[in-house]
Design a protein around this motif. Sequence first.
Motif, PDB file in Angstrom:
ATOM      1  N   ASP A 227      -7.882  20.454 -34.186  1.00 21.32           N
ATOM      2  CA  ASP A 227      -8.042  21.360 -34.380  1.00 21.32           C
ATOM      3  C   ASP A 227      -8.733  22.472 -33.464  1.00 21.32           C
ATOM      4  OD1 ASP A 227      -6.760  24.053 -35.415  1.00 21.32           O
ATOM      5  OD2 ASP A 227      -8.814  23.675 -36.355  1.00 21.32           O
ATOM      6  N   PRO A 228      -8.446  22.926 -32.942  1.00 21.62           N
ATOM      7  CA  PRO A 228      -9.378  24.083 -31.740  1.00 21.62           C
ATOM      8  C   PRO A 228      -9.966  24.535 -32.572  1.00 21.62           C
ATOM      9  CG  PRO A 228      -7.246  24.180 -30.698  1.00 21.62           C
ATOM     10  CD  PRO A 228      -7.369  23.662 -31.647  1.00 21.62           C
ATOM     11  N   ALA A 229      -9.684  25.546 -33.321  1.00 19.25           N
ATOM     12  CA  ALA A 229     -10.673  26.405 -33.944  1.00 19.25           C
ATOM     13  C   ALA A 229     -11.485  25.444 -34.726  1.00 19.25           C
ATOM     14  CB  ALA A 229      -9.797  27.114 -35.428  1.00 19.25           C
ATOM     15  N   THR A 230     -11.415  24.942 -35.290  1.00 21.39           N
ATOM     16  CA  THR A 230     -12.194  23.652 -35.712  1.00 21.39           C
ATOM     17  C   THR A 230     -13.256  23.063 -34.360  1.00 21.39           C
ATOM     18  OG1 THR A 230     -10.541  22.630 -37.447  1.00 21.39           O
ATOM     19  CG2 THR A 230     -12.916  21.433 -37.263  1.00 21.39           C
ATOM     20  N   LEU A 231     -12.893  22.758 -34.066  1.00 17.12           N
ATOM     21  CA  LEU A 231     -14.225  22.572 -33.286  1.00 17.12           C
ATOM     22  C   LEU A 231     -14.476  23.843 -32.156  1.00 17.12           C
ATOM     23  CD1 LEU A 231     -11.526  20.292 -30.700  1.00 17.12           C
ATOM     24  CD2 LEU A 231     -13.431  19.590 -31.833  1.00 17.12           C
ATOM     25  N   TYR A 232     -14.356  24.721 -32.109  1.00 13.71           N
ATOM     26  CA  TYR A 232     -14.694  26.002 -31.709  1.00 13.71           C
ATOM     27  C   TYR A 232     -15.800  26.244 -33.068  1.00 13.71           C
ATOM     28  CZ  TYR A 232     -11.588  26.606 -28.001  1.00 13.71           C
ATOM     29  OH  TYR A 232     -10.495  26.159 -27.545  1.00 13.71           O
ATOM     30  N   ALA A 233     -15.349  26.347 -34.668  1.00 10.17           N
ATOM     31  CA  ALA A 233     -16.199  26.750 -35.037  1.00 10.17           C
ATOM     32  C   ALA A 233     -17.770  25.284 -34.953  1.00 10.17           C
ATOM     33  CB  ALA A 233     -15.656  26.480 -36.908  1.00 10.17           C
ATOM     34  N   MET A 234     -17.340  24.542 -34.870  1.00  7.73           N
ATOM     35  CA  MET A 234     -18.951  23.378 -34.767  1.00  7.73           C
ATOM     36  C   MET A 234     -19.592  24.225 -33.746  1.00  7.73           C
ATOM     37  SD  MET A 234     -20.626  21.001 -34.870  1.00  7.73           S
ATOM     38  CE  MET A 234     -20.363  19.574 -32.870  1.00  7.73           C
ATOM     39  N   VAL A 235     -18.770  24.729 -32.590  1.00  5.36           N
ATOM     40  CA  VAL A 235     -19.543  24.554 -31.490  1.00  5.36           C
ATOM     41  C   VAL A 235     -20.448  25.800 -31.842  1.00  5.36           C
ATOM     42  CG1 VAL A 235     -19.836  25.423 -29.164  1.00  5.36           C
ATOM     43  CG2 VAL A 235     -18.262  23.473 -29.571  1.00  5.36           C
ATOM     44  N   ARG A 236     -20.111  26.979 -32.340  1.00  7.16           N
ATOM     45  CA  ARG A 236     -20.492  27.964 -32.774  1.00  7.16           C
ATOM     46  C   ARG A 236     -21.938  27.806 -33.481  1.00  7.16           C
ATOM     47  NH1 ARG A 236     -15.786  30.357 -33.187  1.00  7.16           N
ATOM     48  NH2 ARG A 236     -15.479  30.269 -35.588  1.00  7.16           N
ATOM     49  N   ASP A 237     -21.449  26.440 -34.853  1.00  8.37           N
ATOM     50  CA  ASP A 237     -22.246  26.723 -35.935  1.00  8.37           C
ATOM     51  C   ASP A 237     -23.597  25.910 -34.809  1.00  8.37           C
ATOM     52  OD1 ASP A 237     -21.235  28.091 -37.421  1.00  8.37           O
ATOM     53  OD2 ASP A 237     -20.194  26.715 -38.162  1.00  8.37           O
TER      54      ASP A 237
ATOM     55  N   PHE B 106     -25.252  26.723 -25.539  1.00 10.96           N
ATOM     56  CA  PHE B 106     -23.755  27.519 -25.245  1.00 10.96           C
ATOM     57  C   PHE B 106     -23.532  28.154 -25.628  1.00 10.96           C
ATOM     58  CE2 PHE B 106     -24.217  23.642 -22.362  1.00 10.96           C
ATOM     59  CZ  PHE B 106     -23.943  24.107 -20.868  1.00 10.96           C
ATOM     60  N   LEU B 107     -23.605  29.302 -25.565  1.00  8.73           N
ATOM     61  CA  LEU B 107     -22.539  30.676 -25.839  1.00  8.73           C
ATOM     62  C   LEU B 107     -20.798  30.153 -25.518  1.00  8.73           C
ATOM     63  CD1 LEU B 107     -21.995  33.268 -27.435  1.00  8.73           C
ATOM     64  CD2 LEU B 107     -21.797  34.469 -25.651  1.00  8.73           C
ATOM     65  N   LEU B 108     -20.478  30.010 -26.591  1.00 14.17           N
ATOM     66  CA  LEU B 108     -18.023  29.762 -26.411  1.00 14.17           C
ATOM     67  C   LEU B 108     -17.868  30.642 -26.303  1.00 14.17           C
ATOM     68  CD1 LEU B 108     -15.992  28.171 -26.125  1.00 14.17           C
ATOM     69  CD2 LEU B 108     -16.093  27.333 -28.169  1.00 14.17           C
ATOM     70  N   ASP B 109     -17.099  31.219 -24.917  1.00 16.12           N
ATOM     71  CA  ASP B 109     -16.324  31.968 -24.705  1.00 16.12           C
ATOM     72  C   ASP B 109     -15.165  31.999 -24.814  1.00 16.12           C
ATOM     73  OD1 ASP B 109     -14.585  34.920 -23.542  1.00 16.12           O
ATOM     74  OD2 ASP B 109     -16.296  35.081 -22.268  1.00 16.12           O
TER      75      ASP B 109
ATOM     76  N   GLY C 251     -10.253  31.193 -19.910  1.00 18.60           N
ATOM     77  CA  GLY C 251      -9.236  29.450 -19.622  1.00 18.60           C
ATOM     78  C   GLY C 251      -9.089  29.355 -20.939  1.00 18.60           C
ATOM     79  N   GLU C 252      -7.449  27.817 -20.623  1.00 19.16           N
ATOM     80  CA  GLU C 252      -6.579  27.799 -21.471  1.00 19.16           C
ATOM     81  C   GLU C 252      -7.896  27.380 -22.741  1.00 19.16           C
ATOM     82  OE1 GLU C 252      -3.577  24.136 -21.766  1.00 19.16           O
ATOM     83  OE2 GLU C 252      -4.367  24.347 -20.034  1.00 19.16           O
ATOM     84  N   HIS C 253      -9.062  26.465 -22.337  1.00 25.75           N
ATOM     85  CA  HIS C 253      -9.841  25.720 -24.193  1.00 25.75           C
ATOM     86  C   HIS C 253     -11.059  26.390 -23.446  1.00 25.75           C
ATOM     87  CE1 HIS C 253      -6.594  22.784 -23.381  1.00 25.75           C
ATOM     88  NE2 HIS C 253      -7.062  22.598 -22.166  1.00 25.75           N
ATOM     89  N   GLY C 254     -10.982  27.773 -23.101  1.00 26.72           N
ATOM     90  CA  GLY C 254     -12.404  28.868 -23.253  1.00 26.72           C
ATOM     91  C   GLY C 254     -13.364  28.363 -22.372  1.00 26.72           C
ATOM     92  N   THR C 255     -14.767  28.483 -22.324  1.00 27.53           N
ATOM     93  CA  THR C 255     -15.668  28.574 -21.157  1.00 27.53           C
ATOM     94  C   THR C 255     -16.561  28.740 -21.855  1.00 27.53           C
ATOM     95  OG1 THR C 255     -14.455  29.874 -19.631  1.00 27.53           O
ATOM     96  CG2 THR C 255     -16.576  29.489 -19.582  1.00 27.53           C
ATOM     97  N   LEU C 256     -17.645  27.481 -21.227  1.00 30.67           N
ATOM     98  CA  LEU C 256     -19.456  27.626 -21.945  1.00 30.67           C
ATOM     99  C   LEU C 256     -20.053  28.356 -20.796  1.00 30.67           C
ATOM    100  CD1 LEU C 256     -20.054  23.677 -23.259  1.00 30.67           C
ATOM    101  CD2 LEU C 256     -19.289  25.802 -24.476  1.00 30.67           C
ATOM    102  N   VAL C 257     -21.444  29.400 -21.863  1.00 30.46           N
ATOM    103  CA  VAL C 257     -21.680  30.088 -20.548  1.00 30.46           C
ATOM    104  C   VAL C 257     -23.432  29.720 -21.921  1.00 30.46           C
ATOM    105  CG1 VAL C 257     -22.281  32.323 -20.392  1.00 30.46           C
ATOM    106  CG2 VAL C 257     -19.910  31.924 -20.762  1.00 30.46           C
ATOM    107  N   GLY C 258     -23.953  29.477 -20.668  1.00 28.69           N
ATOM    108  CA  GLY C 258     -25.985  29.414 -20.599  1.00 28.69           C
ATOM    109  C   GLY C 258     -26.646  29.567 -19.256  1.00 28.69           C
TER     110      GLY C 258
ATOM    111  N   GLU D 151     -21.571  28.391 -16.054  1.00 20.22           N
ATOM    112  CA  GLU D 151     -20.453  27.941 -16.886  1.00 20.22           C
ATOM    113  C   GLU D 151     -19.953  27.274 -17.089  1.00 20.22           C
ATOM    114  OE1 GLU D 151     -19.782  33.402 -16.433  1.00 20.22           O
ATOM    115  OE2 GLU D 151     -18.553  32.022 -15.067  1.00 20.22           O
ATOM    116  N   ILE D 152     -19.367  26.568 -17.796  1.00 23.65           N
ATOM    117  CA  ILE D 152     -18.089  25.566 -17.628  1.00 23.65           C
ATOM    118  C   ILE D 152     -16.746  25.946 -18.009  1.00 23.65           C
ATOM    119  CG2 ILE D 152     -18.335  23.029 -18.311  1.00 23.65           C
ATOM    120  CD1 ILE D 152     -21.037  23.367 -18.524  1.00 23.65           C
ATOM    121  N   PRO D 153     -15.768  26.188 -17.055  1.00 20.47           N
ATOM    122  CA  PRO D 153     -14.683  26.058 -17.759  1.00 20.47           C
ATOM    123  C   PRO D 153     -14.166  24.874 -18.255  1.00 20.47           C
ATOM    124  CG  PRO D 153     -14.673  26.897 -15.451  1.00 20.47           C
ATOM    125  CD  PRO D 153     -16.460  26.554 -16.187  1.00 20.47           C
TER     126      PRO D 153
END
Length: 218
Positions: free
Chosen positions: A12-22, A43-46, A50-57, A165-167
Amino acid sequence: MTYLPNHFKETDPATLYAMVRDYPLASWVVPHQGELLVNHIPFLLDESRGEHGTLVGHVARANPVWQALQAAPVSGVAVFTGPQAYISPNWYPSKHAHGKEVPTYNYVAVHAHGSAQVVQDAEHVLDIVSRLTQRHEAGQALPWAVADAPKDYIDKMLAAIVGIEIPVQRWVGKWKASQNKQAPEQRGVVAGLSAHGGEPESRMAQLMSQNLASKVPV
């Protein structure tokens, strides 16, 4: 390749993204000339890019990883690690019934695969630094801002780093939280973790409690 039994798989993308934010600090691994370059980067997840977001650092300009990327773009992986805890067999009711249980370790991990891009434009790097600062200062009573420091000092600091930046091309999520055990065993683990009282144990107990309450595999 990651060993990932279906009962531990999280997609689930929302679950994965929440973990990366936390848990934003990643172990970023990039292969280069027969070696693995390993860096620990917040990293900050934007999610909008992109289709799966982009990591920024960003990394220090003295760090050889960015030059390696420019020499030969290659796919790497950023590994984010969430709650984790040792699991004692003493916590399983079944152990007391027949003794056929062994220790294990529960954990949450998210892998973000993608080819990194180097950012050297000063304004772009400033934007990356500013967004990271806003994200991590948000919980402070008096948030610090990049503009709080003298401009010439910030310019000097910016010259010493490069943006990364990592798409994201694909995500892999592993939630090893005793889903392979029956509900009584899972409840026993939650009780054992809760009684332990440590922060890692409490976080894993909370995650498992949520799973049990929702009865939705994670």
